[in-house]
Design an enzyme around this catalytic site. Sequence first.
Site, PDB file in Angstrom:
ATOM      1  N   GLU A   7       0.934  -1.283   0.156  1.00 20.56           N
ATOM      2  CA  GLU A   7       0.225  -0.347  -0.187  1.00 20.56           C
ATOM      3  C   GLU A   7       0.555   1.951  -0.447  1.00 20.56           C
ATOM      4  O   GLU A   7       0.892   2.212  -0.903  1.00 20.56           O
ATOM      5  CB  GLU A   7      -0.958  -0.460   0.950  1.00 20.56           C
ATOM      6  CG  GLU A   7      -1.608   1.180   1.580  1.00 20.56           C
ATOM      7  CD  GLU A   7      -2.182   1.208   3.129  1.00 20.56           C
ATOM      8  OE1 GLU A   7      -2.220   0.060   3.442  1.00 20.56           O
ATOM      9  OE2 GLU A   7      -2.375   2.701   2.845  1.00 20.56           O
ATOM     10  N   ASP A  26       0.698   4.158  -3.092  1.00 18.97           N
ATOM     11  CA  ASP A  26      -0.194   5.541  -2.849  1.00 18.97           C
ATOM     12  C   ASP A  26       0.934   6.405  -3.660  1.00 18.97           C
ATOM     13  O   ASP A  26       0.971   7.415  -4.526  1.00 18.97           O
ATOM     14  CB  ASP A  26      -0.353   5.170  -1.339  1.00 18.97           C
ATOM     15  CG  ASP A  26      -0.014   6.735  -0.977  1.00 18.97           C
ATOM     16  OD1 ASP A  26      -1.327   7.858  -1.145  1.00 18.97           O
ATOM     17  OD2 ASP A  26       0.742   7.306  -0.532  1.00 18.97           O
ATOM     18  N   ASP A  83      -7.188   0.645   0.611  1.00 22.64           N
ATOM     19  CA  ASP A  83      -5.442   0.505   1.045  1.00 22.64           C
ATOM     20  C   ASP A  83      -5.449  -0.920   0.004  1.00 22.64           C
ATOM     21  O   ASP A  83      -4.565  -0.851  -0.401  1.00 22.64           O
ATOM     22  CB  ASP A  83      -5.982  -0.036   2.278  1.00 22.64           C
ATOM     23  CG  ASP A  83      -5.954   1.203   3.247  1.00 22.64           C
ATOM     24  OD1 ASP A  83      -5.509   2.088   2.869  1.00 22.64           O
ATOM     25  OD2 ASP A  83      -6.124   0.365   4.623  1.00 22.64           O
ATOM     26  N   GLU A  96      -4.578   0.575  -3.654  1.00 22.24           N
ATOM     27  CA  GLU A  96      -3.439   0.897  -3.828  1.00 22.24           C
ATOM     28  C   GLU A  96      -3.112  -0.038  -3.279  1.00 22.24           C
ATOM     29  O   GLU A  96      -1.231  -0.953  -4.186  1.00 22.24           O
ATOM     30  CB  GLU A  96      -3.067   2.129  -2.314  1.00 22.24           C
ATOM     31  CG  GLU A  96      -3.842   3.409  -2.278  1.00 22.24           C
ATOM     32  CD  GLU A  96      -3.865   4.070  -1.670  1.00 22.24           C
ATOM     33  OE1 GLU A  96      -3.267   5.464  -1.473  1.00 22.24           O
ATOM     34  OE2 GLU A  96      -3.122   3.684  -0.454  1.00 22.24           O
TER      35      GLU A  96
END
Lengths: 231, 231
Positions: free
Chosen positions: A50, A54, A123, A126
């Site tokens: 994640e 991101d 989450d 990502e």
Amino acid sequence: MKTLTDLNKKLQVEFGIGFDDLSLLETAFTHTSYANEHRLLKISHNERLEFLGDAVLQLIISQYLYQKYPDKPEGDMSKLRSTFVREESLAGFSRACGFAPYLKLGKGEEKSGGRDRDTILGDAFEAFLGALLLDKGIESVEAFLYKVMIPHLEQGTFAKVEDYKTKLQEILQVNGEIDIDYVVVDETGPAHDKVFQVEVRVNGRVVGHGQGRSKKIAEQQAAQHAVEQGN
Amino acid sequence: MKTLTDLNKKLQVEFGIGFDDLSLLETAFTHTSYANEHRLLKISHNERLEFLGDAVLQLIISQYLYQKYPDKPEGDMSKLRSTFVREESLAGFSRACGFAPYLKLGKGEEKSGGRDRDTILGDAFEAFLGALLLDKGIESVEAFLYKVMIPHLEQGTFAKVEDYKTKLQEILQVNGEIDIDYVVVDETGPAHDKVFQVEVRVNGRVVGHGQGRSKKIAEQQAAQHAVEQGN
């Protein structure tokens, strides 16, 4: 819960993505709660992916904004970017991609509705991007986002979705104190594929109906319905 | 102030980078103060490129951390990343690359020492990465950072640099109240290429010497000298 092989097939069919390293894909869909329940097996969860996802998402959205808005100052691009990548937005894309059934959750998390929770779905979205970056490179992440996410940003779909509840409240409050309630009147389908029916009631009177794969979406639809009907 | 052609030559010789679009390079080194002073010419400044450069830097550092520390949780990687990409660190790399002489600053900014200011140097470093991303692609940005920045993160050079002033204070304060002064005793070279000589004095007694291309670096060197001498 569907299997990893199902997921890889789905990705192949819908997005032309075939993972070479299936363990990356598995990790991307494994929530901490699942890893914690199986501590002895030392299963990896998706938090590290994640972190990576991101960062790659931020870059691709930044490049998109830079090119699309040659005259916007940095501050405006920065605000737009944070709207696009906020949790509810990413959770929406996770739902649109049909990722929910593939999540590996702990029992407690599953019971308390984690499979439809924005944080968990956002989450995972990502983490999926992070896995895709490692397995296939940044061009694949870009192609995926330009297929799944960016066209909807262009149409402002997600920006709109968020606005109707506030809009309805603003319209109605002009007439003084009011009670606005959103009530789930029906819930159909299996746990990982629910559809919610929601009514919005103003001082007890039904003014709009909505449905969606999450309560939030159904509520927004109901608010939109009310706003557009002028109720 | 050196010219854009000088800069492109320097980049070619030192880093093997030859920009195709020199206007990107020019924009990357143009501070808002310069653009504001020449409003009628509608010169672009580097804030939008900085937005892009920040994002590509975050991604490359994230990937580096992900691969280097397979066991670090997301929170630890996140902390490390923010240490690496903080302003003073980026300003240091900007100085190490010799970028300062190429900055285009407004007159007021120049007068007040903007050419050696961490914010301006750090932002220009990010803007340069943004320009490089647009002109040559992410592989070139990666190659540049693996040459210029990442080896120093590995050696912890920049982490250490920040520590010595604090370390000296901690050592000395064990003996109660003390005065630690950092004094610039000499300053040589032209405005864009200064070297500072600094002494650190404890209760008036000189305990260490340092030098560097900024006061901050010279002070840190002086503190390091004092700590290592055990003064």
